[in-house]
Design a protein around this motif. Structure first.
Motif, PDB file in Angstrom:
ATOM      1  N   GLY A 192       1.040  -1.382  -0.801  1.00 40.92           N
ATOM      2  CA  GLY A 192      -0.050  -0.164  -0.380  1.00 40.92           C
ATOM      3  C   GLY A 192       1.316   1.658  -0.189  1.00 40.92           C
ATOM      4  O   GLY A 192       0.246   2.242   0.163  1.00 40.92           O
ATOM      5  N   ASP A 221       0.406   4.659  -8.999  1.00 40.29           N
ATOM      6  CA  ASP A 221       0.661   5.930  -8.055  1.00 40.29           C
ATOM      7  C   ASP A 221       1.521   6.255  -9.975  1.00 40.29           C
ATOM      8  O   ASP A 221       2.090   5.745 -10.177  1.00 40.29           O
ATOM      9  CB  ASP A 221       1.661   5.255  -7.290  1.00 40.29           C
ATOM     10  CG  ASP A 221       0.807   4.722  -6.179  1.00 40.29           C
ATOM     11  OD1 ASP A 221       0.154   5.422  -5.674  1.00 40.29           O
ATOM     12  OD2 ASP A 221       1.052   3.278  -6.352  1.00 40.29           O
ATOM     13  N   SER A 260      -6.639   4.082  -5.711  1.00 45.72           N
ATOM     14  CA  SER A 260      -6.677   3.134  -5.488  1.00 45.72           C
ATOM     15  C   SER A 260      -8.156   2.412  -5.390  1.00 45.72           C
ATOM     16  O   SER A 260      -9.376   2.727  -5.640  1.00 45.72           O
ATOM     17  CB  SER A 260      -6.760   2.762  -3.508  1.00 45.72           C
ATOM     18  OG  SER A 260      -5.393   2.880  -3.194  1.00 45.72           O
ATOM     19  N   ASP A 303       0.214   7.747  -2.221  1.00 49.71           N
ATOM     20  CA  ASP A 303      -0.340   6.660  -1.995  1.00 49.71           C
ATOM     21  C   ASP A 303      -1.139   5.678  -0.812  1.00 49.71           C
ATOM     22  O   ASP A 303      -1.791   5.354  -0.720  1.00 49.71           O
ATOM     23  CB  ASP A 303       1.205   5.324  -2.274  1.00 49.71           C
ATOM     24  CG  ASP A 303       1.088   4.053  -2.965  1.00 49.71           C
ATOM     25  OD1 ASP A 303       0.095   3.379  -2.767  1.00 49.71           O
ATOM     26  OD2 ASP A 303       1.899   3.403  -3.064  1.00 49.71           O
ATOM     27  N   ALA A 304      -0.205   5.822   0.263  1.00 48.41           N
ATOM     28  CA  ALA A 304      -0.442   5.491   1.882  1.00 48.41           C
ATOM     29  C   ALA A 304      -1.749   6.347   1.933  1.00 48.41           C
ATOM     30  O   ALA A 304      -2.609   5.163   2.307  1.00 48.41           O
ATOM     31  CB  ALA A 304       0.645   5.631   2.943  1.00 48.41           C
ATOM     32  N   SER A 306      -4.161   6.603  -0.750  1.00 49.33           N
ATOM     33  CA  SER A 306      -5.519   6.747  -1.537  1.00 49.33           C
ATOM     34  C   SER A 306      -6.061   4.964  -1.135  1.00 49.33           C
ATOM     35  O   SER A 306      -7.097   4.959  -0.166  1.00 49.33           O
ATOM     36  CB  SER A 306      -4.523   6.309  -2.761  1.00 49.33           C
ATOM     37  OG  SER A 306      -4.023   5.345  -2.631  1.00 49.33           O
ATOM     38  N   THR A 307      -4.660   4.479  -0.860  1.00 45.55           N
ATOM     39  CA  THR A 307      -5.711   2.907   0.371  1.00 45.55           C
ATOM     40  C   THR A 307      -5.912   3.330   2.012  1.00 45.55           C
ATOM     41  O   THR A 307      -7.129   2.599   1.867  1.00 45.55           O
ATOM     42  CB  THR A 307      -4.211   2.188   0.526  1.00 45.55           C
ATOM     43  OG1 THR A 307      -3.406   1.845  -0.910  1.00 45.55           O
ATOM     44  CG2 THR A 307      -4.495   0.437   1.429  1.00 45.55           C
TER      45      THR A 307
END
Ligand code: AMP
Ligand code: MG
Length: 352
Positions: A192, A221, A260, A303-304, A306-307
């Motif tokens: 993630g 990403d 995500s 990234d982190a 969106s998860t």
């Protein structure tokens, strides 16, 4: 502040877009040639592009440069970095430092080195920020799902696994970059956040080589530096239920974008969609929304988040994003409805 800067750019580039028919998405082009290839040529340079399969996803690098040799060397350097990060952080690679950690940390303290230590530390900060929605120990259960084979762990495995989904079971020892797990059965996976991290590393490499305009993408990403020779980059967000449709098209520059979605790795059983984003509370796929896109400065963060927001859902997720000063979100909920963070809403209102 990034948010203000971003808004100004957004309005400016919307104007530019209207005056032009130029449209390019950062998604991979199916069937495109492999290797470092020139895209468009003008008198003073070219766009160069290469796509490779690394980290279980498509890595794309695109950049503007006058010279083929330097352009392709820069792209190669980014690809090499992706391979390096993969061999350090993949749970699919038995010899990776992360696999070594997972195999030994329940019985002893394991040295992981500064880089992996720091990314795990960053992951723990996101766990705190998201009240546990982002939790790299999700894999204590997550590793028993097989999305290719369509396999769900049995109830007992899930029940036992949930007990050890808890980022607080990761014991960090900064003085020698080593980590241990406080209980048996803890298993971590950086799926993630690692792609975003790899994208940021790729962009650093391009910047270090003097590249001013370019893009590095790893699956969902991407990060963009500069514009496209006076035009914005145009980032398409796909419809989660229709691969060939876009639900939003954003003209952007100098930005990271992470999406995500529940369509990336999934299978359906008895009408239920099982996909790769796990709610740490239940050990089951999070099902409130279909996709989350986060815009921000750095890809590790987008990234982190969106998860995280995918797990948190519309209400809790948007509350968090609206509290943060440097990121925006676009969510597609379970009915296909779009939800925007406050500053994107204001922006759309001011443009129309
Ligand atoms: P992304 O596409 O960035 O949302 O990443 C999805 C990946 O994140 C999955 O394939 C898992 O490796 C990992 N993951 C799933 N659920 C979680 C969670 N709750 N917290 C952190 N990572 C997760
Ligand atoms: Mg993510």
């Amino acid at each position: 502040m990034f948010r203000i800067k971003f808004r100004v750019k957004f309005i400016q580039v919307l104007g530019l877009l209207a005056a032009s028919t130029f449209l390019l998405t950062v998604s991979a082009i199916a069937g495109e040639p492999r290797g470092c290839v020139a895209q468009t040529q003008t008198d003073d340079g070219q766009w160069w592009r290469e796509t490779r399969s690394i980290m279980g996803t498509e890595i794309q690098v695109e950049l503007w440069h006058e010279e083929k040799e330097e352009a392709c060397a820069a792209i190669r350097a980014v690809m090499k970095e992706m391979n390096r990060i993969d061999s350090l952080m993949s749970t699919y690679i038995e010899s990776s430092a992360l696999s070594h950690l997972n195999n030994n940390a329940a019985t002893r303290s394991v040295w992981v080195g500064k880089e992996l230590f720091t990314l795990i530390e960053t992951s723990l900060k996101f766990s705190e920020l998201t009240e546990g929605a982002f939790d790299i120990t999700y894999a204590s259960v997550g590793r028993f799902y097989d999305y290719r084979e369509g396999r769900i762990p049995d109830d007992e495995t899930i029940a036992r696994g949930i007990q050890v989904i808890n980022y607080r079971y990761i014991q960090m020892r900064a003085r020698d970059y080593s980590i241990s797990y406080k209980v048996d059965g803890v298993y971590i996976d950086l799926g993630g956040i690692a792609k975003g991290y790899a994208v940021d590393r790729g962009i650093e490499i391009l910047k270090g080589r003097g590249i001013k305009q370019g893009m590095v993408g790893a699956g969902g990403d991407s990060r963009i530096i500069g514009d496209r020779r006076g035009e914005p980059w145009v980032v398409g967000i796909r419809d989660p239920r229709n691969e060939s449709e876009m639900i939003a098209v954003l003209p952007l520059m100098n930005v990271s974008v992470s999406t995500s979605g529940d369509y990336e790795r999934f299978f359906e059983k008895e009408g239920v969609r099982y996909h790769h984003i796990i709610d740490p509370q239940t050990g089951d796929s999070a099902r409130e929304v279909r996709s989350v896109t986060i815009l921000g400065e750095q890809a590790t963060r987008t990234d982190a988040l969106s998860t995280s927001v995918f797990v948190m859902g519309v209400e809790r997720g948007l509350k968090l994003i609206n509290e943060l000063q440097d990121v925006d979100a676009i969510i597609v909920d379970g009915d296909g409805q779009l939800h925007y963070s406050d500053s994107l809403l204001e922006l759309t209102a001011s443009v129309h």
